[in-house]
Scaffold this motif. Structure first.
Motif, short mmCIF file in Angstrom:
data_model
loop_
_atom_site.label_atom_id
_atom_site.label_comp_id
_atom_site.label_asym_id
_atom_site.label_seq_id
_atom_site.Cartn_x
_atom_site.Cartn_y
_atom_site.Cartn_z
N SER A 185 8.34 6.49 0.08
CA SER A 185 7.06 6.66 0.76
C SER A 185 6.58 5.29 1.21
O SER A 185 7.15 4.26 0.83
CB SER A 185 6.03 7.32 -0.15
OG SER A 185 5.78 6.53 -1.30
N THR A 186 5.54 5.27 2.03
CA THR A 186 4.96 4.01 2.51
C THR A 186 3.45 4.12 2.46
O THR A 186 2.87 5.12 2.90
CB THR A 186 5.40 3.71 3.96
OG1 THR A 186 6.83 3.68 4.02
CG2 THR A 186 4.86 2.36 4.42
N THR A 187 2.81 3.11 1.90
CA THR A 187 1.35 3.14 1.82
C THR A 187 0.74 2.82 3.18
O THR A 187 1.42 2.32 4.08
CB THR A 187 0.84 2.11 0.79
OG1 THR A 187 1.11 0.79 1.28
CG2 THR A 187 1.51 2.30 -0.56
N SER A 188 -0.54 3.06 3.31
CA SER A 188 -1.23 2.78 4.58
C SER A 188 -1.23 1.29 4.91
O SER A 188 -1.38 0.91 6.08
CB SER A 188 -2.67 3.29 4.50
OG SER A 188 -3.37 2.67 3.43
N SER A 189 -1.03 0.45 3.90
CA SER A 189 -0.98 -0.99 4.14
C SER A 189 0.40 -1.46 4.57
O SER A 189 0.58 -2.63 4.93
CB SER A 189 -1.41 -1.75 2.88
OG SER A 189 -0.57 -1.43 1.79
N ALA A 236 3.47 8.07 -5.35
CA ALA A 236 2.99 7.85 -3.98
C ALA A 236 1.46 7.82 -3.93
O ALA A 236 0.87 6.97 -3.25
CB ALA A 236 3.53 8.94 -3.07
N ARG A 237 0.83 8.73 -4.65
CA ARG A 237 -0.64 8.81 -4.64
C ARG A 237 -1.26 7.56 -5.27
O ARG A 237 -2.19 6.97 -4.72
CB ARG A 237 -1.08 10.05 -5.40
CG ARG A 237 -2.60 10.25 -5.36
CD ARG A 237 -3.02 11.52 -6.07
NE ARG A 237 -2.82 11.46 -7.50
CZ ARG A 237 -1.98 12.22 -8.18
NH1 ARG A 237 -1.23 13.11 -7.55
NH2 ARG A 237 -1.86 12.11 -9.49
N GLU A 248 -0.84 4.33 -3.18
CA GLU A 248 -1.80 4.26 -2.08
C GLU A 248 -3.15 3.75 -2.58
O GLU A 248 -3.78 2.89 -1.95
CB GLU A 248 -1.96 5.64 -1.43
CG GLU A 248 -3.02 5.70 -0.34
CD GLU A 248 -2.76 4.76 0.81
OE1 GLU A 248 -3.73 4.26 1.41
OE2 GLU A 248 -1.57 4.51 1.13
N LYS A 249 -3.58 4.24 -3.73
CA LYS A 249 -4.85 3.78 -4.29
C LYS A 249 -4.80 2.30 -4.65
O LYS A 249 -5.73 1.54 -4.38
CB LYS A 249 -5.19 4.58 -5.56
CG LYS A 249 -5.54 6.04 -5.33
CD LYS A 249 -5.84 6.69 -6.68
CE LYS A 249 -6.11 8.18 -6.54
NZ LYS A 249 -6.35 8.80 -7.88
N ALA A 306 -3.98 0.00 -1.18
CA ALA A 306 -4.70 0.23 0.08
C ALA A 306 -5.50 -1.02 0.45
O ALA A 306 -6.12 -1.65 -0.41
CB ALA A 306 -5.63 1.43 -0.04
#
Length: 470
Positions: free
Chosen positions: A43-47, A236-237, A240-241, A244
């Motif tokens: 997965s890939t974080t929003s950053s 993944a969750r 992200e936290k 981010a």
């Protein structure tokens, strides 16, 4: 009653079947079962941080490794050691927590945090009970997103580092390793010790760390690996936290220039007059991590000097008693590598040590290793390899290395198969390439007045004081 022809046919068929069974047995002996990694979920974080998750094991434990392409090779030219220094200061406070609060939070849940730097990467490691994984990942996110680098902590770390350099001068092995790296790599980004030098570290300021963090440590040159009793969805969750809003760092890893080692038979003699032994380092060019020569080179080197029963150990330690320890090795980085030999001996035995060592290397370069030696090395290395994937921590490290160095996702699964496929001819070929086809660099640390007169005919000798490597 069976005819003679029938008996002959049955006998031939039986012999053929026995032959086939033996072939299968030999194949199974020569190609041990593959070692498999758990399934990877990406997965890939929003950053922009890439995340790898592998659910593994029944114990409620999780291992995390965050690796950044920000090792000592990207140290500023006048700030050698800054990557390693910055890594060690990450634990000393964030925008939200002091160093003491960080320590208390981590210790309270029974977790552990550590950091490390190499030439290519800066790494952070976390081991935590699974129930506290979200909290510990949040702490990891704070460490890399918003370290505070308190002025007092920087001052204390600098003082400890400078005291360490002074102490290092008392260890001739450390001095030899530093001198070897500097002489072999020269002005290349790999040409200085990961920890830097006294002259550079004494100039470090808080602003240097802040700048390094901002310019070199960012999500686009990082990889997060999580292995253990946690589902990929949770990983993944929580990633992200935790990450981010992480900004900074380069858009892509820095491309290093290829190595251009000029050994040319040079001898660097580091003078430590009080020594009764000589530290010896001999080396030349090797190959980068992931190179096609890795497997035949690994087998060949195990026979030459990479194992307890190697030729160098037998000839130099067992037969001649010149040392208690000697080993040869391939060190591999992203932009190149080294083939080296490390040992020590009595001062008056320095020349004999060098001559015997180079003679053993020349034998392997000229004739390679025997099929029996190759098979023994293959079995040893193949049997040892599964230990690299026994724990969550080791799996997290292997996963990171595979991706960071571009080894291919089948690297672990195919490792033993590729090793067992090596033929004697291939070991001879790599011996010809890397075992000093050109005169090697020799670095010696010892009593120069006694050692130098033993070096006649080996090559140009440069004598330098040990203080040059503080």
């Amino acid at each position: 009653m069976a005819t003679r022809a029938t008996k002959k046919t049955v006998k031939k068929a039986a012999a053929k079947a026995v032959k086939a069974v033996k072939k299968v047995v030999r194949k199974e002996e020569s190609a041990p079962a593959a070692v498999k990694l758990p399934a990877l979920h990406e997965s890939t974080t929003s950053s922009g941080l890439k995340v790898l998750a592998a659910q593994r094991g029944v114990l409620p434990l999780v291992a995390v490794r965050l690796v950044l392409r920000a090792g000592s090779s990207v140290d500023p030219a006048d700030k050698h050691g800054l990557s390693d220094f910055t890594a060690r200061l990450l634990r000393r406070g964030t925008a939200k927590m002091s160093a003491d609060e960080l320590d208390e939070t981590i210790e309270f849940v029974g977790a552990s945090f550590s950091v490390g730097s190499s030439e290519d990467v800066l790494s952070l490691f976390v081991a935590t009970p699974a129930e506290h994984f979200p909290e510990m990942l949040s702490v990891l996110g704070q460490l890399v997103r918003e370290p505070s680098f308190p002025e007092r902590e920087v001052e204390l770390a600098r003082e400890r580092a400078l005291a360490g350099f002074v102490n290092d001068l008392d260890d001739p092995s450390v001095v030899a390793d530093r001198a070897f790296v500097r002489a072999l790599w020269g002005d290349h980004p790999y040409g200085h010790d990961v920890g830097g030098s006294k002259a550079h570290v004494r100039t470090f300021t808080r602003e240097d760390l802040v700048r390094f963090h901002r310019e070199r440590m960012g999500p686009r040159v990082a990889l997060l690996s999580v292995v253990g009793a946690v589902s990929p969805d949770v990983v993944a969750r929580e990633a992200e936290k935790a990450f981010a809003g992480w900004e900074g760092g380069p858009e892509a890893p820095v491309e290093l220039p290829p190595a251009d080692m000029k050994t040319s038979g040079r001898i660097i003699l580091v003078d430590k007059p009080e020594q009764t032994q000589t530290q010896v380092r001999i080396g030349g060019p090797g190959f980068r991590v992931g190179h096609a020569d890795y497997f035949p080179a690994a087998a060949m080197n195990n026979v030459l000097g990479g194992g307890f029963t190697s030729r160098l150990v037998n000839e130099i330690r067992v037969e001649r008693g010149l040392t208690y320890g000697i080993h040869s090795y391939f060190e591999m980085m992203n932009a190149g590598g080294v083939f080296g030999i490390s040992t020590f001996t009595q001062t008056d035995k320095t020349r004999e040590m060098i001559d015997v060592t180079l003679a053993e290397v020349a034998k392997v370069r000229a004739k390679g290793i025997t099929p029996a030696e190759l098979k023994k090395a293959q079995r040893y290395l193949a049997g040892l390899y599964p230990l690299r994937t026994e724990t969550n921590e080791s799996v997290a490290s292997v996963i990171s290395d595979i991706r960071v160095h571009g080894l291919g996702d089948d690297w672990v699964e195919k490792f033993r198969e590729r090793l067992m496929e090596v033929k004697p001819k291939q070991t001879l070929e790599v011996a010809g390439k890397y075992l000093f086809s050109q005169p090697p660099l020799i670095v010696l640390v010892g009593k120069a007045s006694e050692v130098k007169k033993q070096l006649t005919g080996l090559g140009p000798v440069t004598v330098v004081p040990a203080s040059d490597y503080e």
